[in-house]
Write a protein that holds these residues in place. Structure first.
Motif, PDB file in Angstrom:
ATOM      1  N   LEU A  89      -4.023 -12.445 -17.142  1.00 35.49           N
ATOM      2  CA  LEU A  89      -5.357 -12.324 -17.716  1.00 35.49           C
ATOM      3  C   LEU A  89      -6.163 -11.189 -17.081  1.00 35.49           C
ATOM      4  CD1 LEU A  89      -7.222 -13.817 -19.828  1.00 35.49           C
ATOM      5  CD2 LEU A  89      -8.346 -14.796 -17.830  1.00 35.49           C
ATOM      6  N   PRO A  90      -6.141 -11.008 -15.739  1.00 37.81           N
ATOM      7  CA  PRO A  90      -6.910  -9.895 -15.156  1.00 37.81           C
ATOM      8  C   PRO A  90      -6.468  -8.529 -15.680  1.00 37.81           C
ATOM      9  CG  PRO A  90      -6.346 -11.485 -13.459  1.00 37.81           C
ATOM     10  CD  PRO A  90      -5.580 -11.888 -14.686  1.00 37.81           C
ATOM     11  N   LEU A  91      -5.150  -8.324 -15.816  1.00 35.57           N
ATOM     12  CA  LEU A  91      -4.665  -7.043 -16.324  1.00 35.57           C
ATOM     13  C   LEU A  91      -5.018  -6.887 -17.800  1.00 35.57           C
ATOM     14  CD1 LEU A  91      -3.189  -4.401 -15.972  1.00 35.57           C
ATOM     15  CD2 LEU A  91      -1.015  -5.601 -16.329  1.00 35.57           C
ATOM     16  N   LEU A  92      -4.927  -7.965 -18.564  1.00 35.39           N
ATOM     17  CA  LEU A  92      -5.300  -7.908 -19.980  1.00 35.39           C
ATOM     18  C   LEU A  92      -6.781  -7.555 -20.114  1.00 35.39           C
ATOM     19  CD1 LEU A  92      -4.516  -8.319 -22.940  1.00 35.39           C
ATOM     20  CD2 LEU A  92      -5.074 -10.751 -22.669  1.00 35.39           C
ATOM     21  N   HIS A  93      -7.597  -8.135 -19.267  1.00 28.94           N
ATOM     22  CA  HIS A  93      -9.034  -7.829 -19.280  1.00 28.94           C
ATOM     23  C   HIS A  93      -9.258  -6.344 -19.028  1.00 28.94           C
ATOM     24  CE1 HIS A  93     -13.165  -7.706 -17.488  1.00 28.94           C
ATOM     25  NE2 HIS A  93     -13.411  -8.473 -18.532  1.00 28.94           N
ATOM     26  N   LYS A  94      -8.509  -5.783 -18.085  1.00 33.41           N
ATOM     27  CA  LYS A  94      -8.638  -4.354 -17.779  1.00 33.41           C
ATOM     28  C   LYS A  94      -8.221  -3.502 -18.976  1.00 33.41           C
ATOM     29  CE  LYS A  94      -6.757  -0.758 -14.721  1.00 33.41           C
ATOM     30  NZ  LYS A  94      -5.804  -0.480 -13.617  1.00 33.41           N
ATOM     31  N   LYS A  95      -7.101  -3.860 -19.618  1.00 28.52           N
ATOM     32  CA  LYS A  95      -6.566  -3.059 -20.714  1.00 28.52           C
ATOM     33  C   LYS A  95      -7.430  -3.146 -21.972  1.00 28.52           C
ATOM     34  CE  LYS A  95      -2.081  -2.632 -21.294  1.00 28.52           C
ATOM     35  NZ  LYS A  95      -1.819  -1.268 -20.790  1.00 28.52           N
ATOM     36  N   THR A  96      -8.159  -4.236 -22.136  1.00 26.64           N
ATOM     37  CA  THR A  96      -9.040  -4.319 -23.310  1.00 26.64           C
ATOM     38  C   THR A  96     -10.211  -3.350 -23.186  1.00 26.64           C
ATOM     39  OG1 THR A  96     -10.412  -6.088 -22.373  1.00 26.64           O
ATOM     40  CG2 THR A  96      -8.506  -6.752 -23.728  1.00 26.64           C
ATOM     41  N   GLY A  97     -10.598  -3.022 -21.948  1.00 32.53           N
ATOM     42  CA  GLY A  97     -11.767  -2.171 -21.761  1.00 32.53           C
ATOM     43  C   GLY A  97     -13.073  -2.927 -21.935  1.00 32.53           C
ATOM     44  N   SER A  98     -12.991  -4.249 -22.005  1.00 38.72           N
ATOM     45  CA  SER A  98     -14.196  -5.055 -22.186  1.00 38.72           C
ATOM     46  C   SER A  98     -15.073  -4.986 -20.941  1.00 38.72           C
ATOM     47  CB  SER A  98     -13.809  -6.520 -22.457  1.00 38.72           C
ATOM     48  OG  SER A  98     -14.953  -7.342 -22.463  1.00 38.72           O
ATOM     49  N   LYS A  99     -16.381  -4.849 -21.167  1.00 33.11           N
ATOM     50  CA  LYS A  99     -17.342  -4.843 -20.062  1.00 33.11           C
ATOM     51  C   LYS A  99     -17.922  -6.233 -19.816  1.00 33.11           C
ATOM     52  CE  LYS A  99     -16.745  -0.599 -19.146  1.00 33.11           C
ATOM     53  NZ  LYS A  99     -16.002  -0.247 -17.912  1.00 33.11           N
ATOM     54  N   GLY A 100     -17.463  -7.215 -20.595  1.00 38.35           N
ATOM     55  CA  GLY A 100     -17.904  -8.586 -20.384  1.00 38.35           C
ATOM     56  C   GLY A 100     -17.164  -9.216 -19.217  1.00 38.35           C
ATOM     57  N   GLU A 101     -17.645 -10.335 -18.770  1.00 38.70           N
ATOM     58  CA  GLU A 101     -17.000 -11.045 -17.676  1.00 38.70           C
ATOM     59  C   GLU A 101     -15.644 -11.584 -18.125  1.00 38.70           C
ATOM     60  OE1 GLU A 101     -18.119 -11.109 -14.655  1.00 38.70           O
ATOM     61  OE2 GLU A 101     -19.992 -10.088 -15.134  1.00 38.70           O
ATOM     62  N   GLU A 102     -14.747 -11.784 -17.146  1.00 41.63           N
ATOM     63  CA  GLU A 102     -13.392 -12.230 -17.449  1.00 41.63           C
ATOM     64  C   GLU A 102     -13.391 -13.598 -18.130  1.00 41.63           C
ATOM     65  OE1 GLU A 102      -9.727 -13.190 -14.648  1.00 41.63           O
ATOM     66  OE2 GLU A 102     -10.288 -11.066 -14.521  1.00 41.63           O
ATOM     67  N   TYR A 103     -14.359 -14.438 -17.816  1.00 42.06           N
ATOM     68  CA  TYR A 103     -14.378 -15.778 -18.406  1.00 42.06           C
ATOM     69  C   TYR A 103     -14.580 -15.709 -19.921  1.00 42.06           C
ATOM     70  CZ  TYR A 103     -19.473 -15.914 -19.098  1.00 42.06           C
ATOM     71  OH  TYR A 103     -20.759 -15.670 -19.528  1.00 42.06           O
ATOM     72  N   LYS A 104     -15.250 -14.640 -20.400  1.00 45.36           N
ATOM     73  CA  LYS A 104     -15.450 -14.490 -21.839  1.00 45.36           C
ATOM     74  C   LYS A 104     -14.127 -14.196 -22.540  1.00 45.36           C
ATOM     75  CE  LYS A 104     -20.271 -12.963 -21.560  1.00 45.36           C
ATOM     76  NZ  LYS A 104     -21.238 -11.896 -21.897  1.00 45.36           N
ATOM     77  N   LEU A 105     -13.278 -13.381 -21.889  1.00 52.67           N
ATOM     78  CA  LEU A 105     -11.952 -13.125 -22.455  1.00 52.67           C
ATOM     79  C   LEU A 105     -11.131 -14.409 -22.442  1.00 52.67           C
ATOM     80  CD1 LEU A 105      -9.769 -11.247 -23.546  1.00 52.67           C
ATOM     81  CD2 LEU A 105      -9.173 -10.680 -21.176  1.00 52.67           C
ATOM     82  N   ARG A 106     -11.242 -15.170 -21.372  1.00 52.72           N
ATOM     83  CA  ARG A 106     -10.530 -16.446 -21.284  1.00 52.72           C
ATOM     84  C   ARG A 106     -10.910 -17.345 -22.472  1.00 52.72           C
ATOM     85  NH1 ARG A 106      -8.402 -18.749 -16.799  1.00 52.72           N
ATOM     86  NH2 ARG A 106      -9.412 -17.127 -15.537  1.00 52.72           N
TER      87      ARG A 106
END
Length: 351
Positions: free
Chosen positions: A231-248
């Motif tokens: 999940l942390p790497l996916l968050h990085k690759k999305t380029g999202s500026k939101g918090e990681e919990y939002k991607l979760r």
């Protein structure tokens, strides 16, 4: 696309936005069934903002030696919705290349055709939003060491180099057509066939993060059985500026709704690992009753004749998924595939 526009479009039962165009307009050049194409580097790396409000901050992304610096104009960074315009241009250039026609960096787009292709409305506000998107694409400045084709572009460049807009009755008149000049970086990727086919349902994804997750799954999973990523790497690759919990939260929602085109999503919350599984590959490899054979090379040549202008590998993917859904085990695979291609082409205009 604004949040109001997105919310104003009805969603169907599988969480995809309903099609604007269930019937083709006979009075325009029909491009609604053209094969969607996108260049691989723009799918792998986060070139576009996922925000629905103007993002005016400079971004820098680096991963495995590749880096991208993205500088916005005063109108903000180009968004993933703005990218729909580039997908249209890339798809049209690739269609001409497949047809053996001469291509150039300059692509003329009829505004109504474009809006139809990317499944937007054709009211006055949509034309105004189209102009804003073009401005952001041209105003966003890229510096990167990512190579397309055999060229590394070290100078700063825009996602498009230039644009010209033609209106009827002056500056306030109806938007007729636009000339878009693609950057050398994008055009090199097209000429060297660094492209992938996208699902038509890509334009029906209503959330920016869903579009980005689909891009990453299409690039990294492709037609493999699955692709796993933390999940942390996916968050990085999305380029999202939101918090990681939002991607979760988004991943959990996708896992539950199961509406991402082409791919199933599962989330191992214990190990924080997300798995994207190809629907087609899952169907073919995990179910012993499904046909697992390979088509002979002659089938592809024959398919090009009965379905001119179409990407035969895309048609094969559609055929394989179709026989899975119909629970068919083809007795004469080559003949059945060609029959499918012929019917497909007959029912749809040449892309």
């Amino acid at each position: 696309m604004s949040e109001d526009e997105t919310n104003g479009r009805e969603k169907n039962n599988n969480n995809l936005v309903s099609n604007h165009y269930s019937h083709h307009d006979l009075f325009i050049c029909d491009v609604a069934d053209a094969v969607l194409k996108d260049v691989i580097p723009m799918m792998e790396h986060p070139f576009y903002s996922l925000a629905k409000k103007p993002d005016t901050k400079i971004r820098y992304y680096e991963h495995n030696g590749n880096w991208v610096e993205i500088t916005p104009s005063v109108k903000g960074l180009a968004t993933i919705y703005d990218k729909d315009i580039l997908i249209y241009c890339i798809s049209q250039v690739m269609a001409k290349l497949r047809a053996g026609e001469k291509v150039s960096k300059c692509v003329r787009i009829v505004s109504r055709e474009l809006l139809t292709f990317i499944d937007r409305g054709t009211g006055g506000n949509h034309y105004a939003a189209l102009v804003e998107s073009i401005d952001r694409l041209q105003g966003t400045v890229i510096r990167t060491n990512i190579i397309t084709g055999d060229t590394q572009c070290t100078k700063a460049f825009g996602l498009i180099d230039a644009s010209e807009i033609k209106r009827k009755y002056g500056l306030e008149g109806r938007l007729l057509w636009c000339d878009i000049v693609l950057s050398d970086w994008v055009f090199n990727a097209i000429k060297h066939n660094e492209v992938l086919t996208l699902s038509r349902d890509y334009f029906r994804l209503s959330k920016p993060i869903e579009k980005r997750l689909y891009e990453l799954a299409r690039k990294h999973c492709g037609s493999q059985k699955n692709w796993k990523i933390t999940l942390p790497l996916l968050h990085k690759k999305t380029g999202s500026k939101g918090e990681e919990y939002k991607l979760r939260r988004s991943i959990r929602s996708l896992e539950k709704s199961n509406h991402l085109p082409d791919y199933l999503v599962s989330f191992d919350t214990v190990n924080d690992v997300v798995t994207f599984s190809s629907r087609v590959t899952e169907n073919l490899l995990d179910k012993p009753k499904r046909w697992k054979g390979l088509l002979p090379s002659a089938a592809y040549a024959a398919a090009r004749k009965v379905a001119p202008g179409w990407d035969v590998y895309y048609l094969e993917q559609e055929w394989r998924y179709w026989i899975y859904k119909k629970n068919i085990s083809p007795r004469k695979p080559e003949q059945d595939f060609l029959k499918f291609c012929k019917t497909w082409a007959k029912q749809r205009p040449i892309p």
